[in-house]
Scaffold this active site. Sequence first.
Site: not given
Ligand code: GLC
Length: 603
Positions: A145, A247, A304, A380-381
């Site tokens: 990641d 990310d 993402e 995980h979010d």
């Molecule tokens: C992304 C991750 C999340 C994190 C955010 C800030 O959305 O998936 O878990 O809190 O970025 O890095």
Amino acid sequence: MMKNRKTAALLLLILTVSLTLVSCGYVKYPAAGSESPGSAEASPAARQDLKWWQETIAYEIYVKSFKDSDGDGIGDLKGIISELDHLKDLGVGAVWLTPCYVSPQADNGYDIADYYDIDPAYGTMEDMDRLIAEADKRGIRIVMDLVFNHTSNRNEWFTASASGKDNDKSDWYIWRDPKEDGSAPTNWRSIFGGSAWEYNEARGQYYLHTFLPEQPDLNWANPDVRKAVIDVADFWVKKGVGGFRMDAITYIKKPAEFLDGEPDAGDGMVGIHSMTANTEGILDYLNEFKSAVQTGTDIFTVGEANGVSAEDLPDWVGADGVFDMVFEFGFVDIDLPDESNWCETREWTLPAFKQIFTASEEMTSGTIAGGWYPMFLENHDQPRSISHFLPAGADRAAGGKALGTLLLTMRGTPFIMEGQELGYINVDWPSIDDYDDISTKNHYQFALDEGYTEEEAMAGVHRFARDSARTPMQWDSSENAGFTAGKPWLPVYDDYAACNVEEETADPDSVLNWYHSLVKLRDGHRELVDGSYEELFPEDQQIFAYVRENDEARAVVLINLSTESAAYDASCVEQGELLLGTDGESEKGLLRPLEAVIYEIRK
Ligand code: GLC
């Protein structure tokens, strides 16, 4: 004689051209990345030349919660090594690890202090090397990641930058002077709540943080920053990883001018997403990254991409796009009109939900050369999908199987979220103090500040808290579900006695064994992997149905996502043989509540 020779030469030419066309994959089997726009329409048969990451199944490990090897209550790399066979049995070929680099853990690792080392809570670089090697022995590649929109405020890059205006990193972050009255440069609200600006005494300036104040945003406009992140990625490519999840990538480019926005809540602020996401010019940065990092490798990238939807995909994926795949979020927000406000939900319908997937499937399989889709329902979010997308009270096991069918039979690389294969549902802990996640706590506070009652704020937490996806993995029915010999950092969910790997392995009707059956099916019926996608009954309010077809077979998948029986026009499966069904034999034309079936018509 002359004439015959000419004819023979002509025939030979025709034969050679057709053979060449077939072997190059232009006839019937367009190879991934080779087809011209619209070729999916010309032939329903799909590609056969898939890359390794298109044929495999990906699995997300929340490192902190997967398996603890040393009793400190925190999952670690040695723990992951000890459970690799669980993943192998699930047909997994790529494991996405949430960040396990050195981090003060303000956001559970998404605040990185050192991209070149492992956090001691998770192990050492030797453990990581061993994990990569052990995974490799089982045909599994590790996917890192990469968090490059921001670092930790304890990263040396930031401490140098924050120390004054005159050092080689002074321009590595987004610094701005205060407004005349000393307040923040703009009224932007960070994604985790509160102002997106934090004041720094040493510089007499504010720095921007899209997320927490502990997560200052990098300044990608600075070529040294772009070089630094490329160096990090190269380091991990050389370690032998199989890919990267990028990310929060849609926030890396900031607008040329920083202006106040129209307030969208009582706090006088505007969500930063609407001010900075997908700013023009972002693709140049990402193209530069792609050619520097990926050229000559077989790794894949998945971005993402919050804010990217089907129509934007041509810039983002495929042969001409900046990534191999992007996670889009249209469907996860289908019930949430405003991400900052967990108390306002909206009604949604199954046709609208299905349309979001279909639009992206059609784009990535038809319009975009080499397009591919990362199929996911959880991460995980996000809430657990059974709680999120099925009617309240839906049976856990039946719901887990129905959604598992969707996950593993759509066109694209399926991403299983740790625990999803066991049928996890959301936790509903009574007090906000029971929750760990900082964004959950901030959303709760935002709701109270906006005038919602405590019950309403907690209802929002129960629906959307990120902790639901982060409770420890349940391995067996011993204390703490076999996750740790110590005290788990986050409580194990109550139902672990029945919902764990050991129990579900032994139970032929479990969600886990259903996943195993689907994985086996994908192996033996390749149309489920390389076949085209066509939605059936788009207006149906209960059933998600589609066809996956290649040159040899046509599979029809029908999933009843409602808790009522559902009738459908059986002509689509008239000649079909039932390959697999959640409820055994199935009457053609009628699905039981949450029943999923897969028929096949061989050609
Ligand atoms: C992304 C991750 C999340 C994190 C955010 C800030 O959305 O998936 O878990 O809190 O970025 O890095």
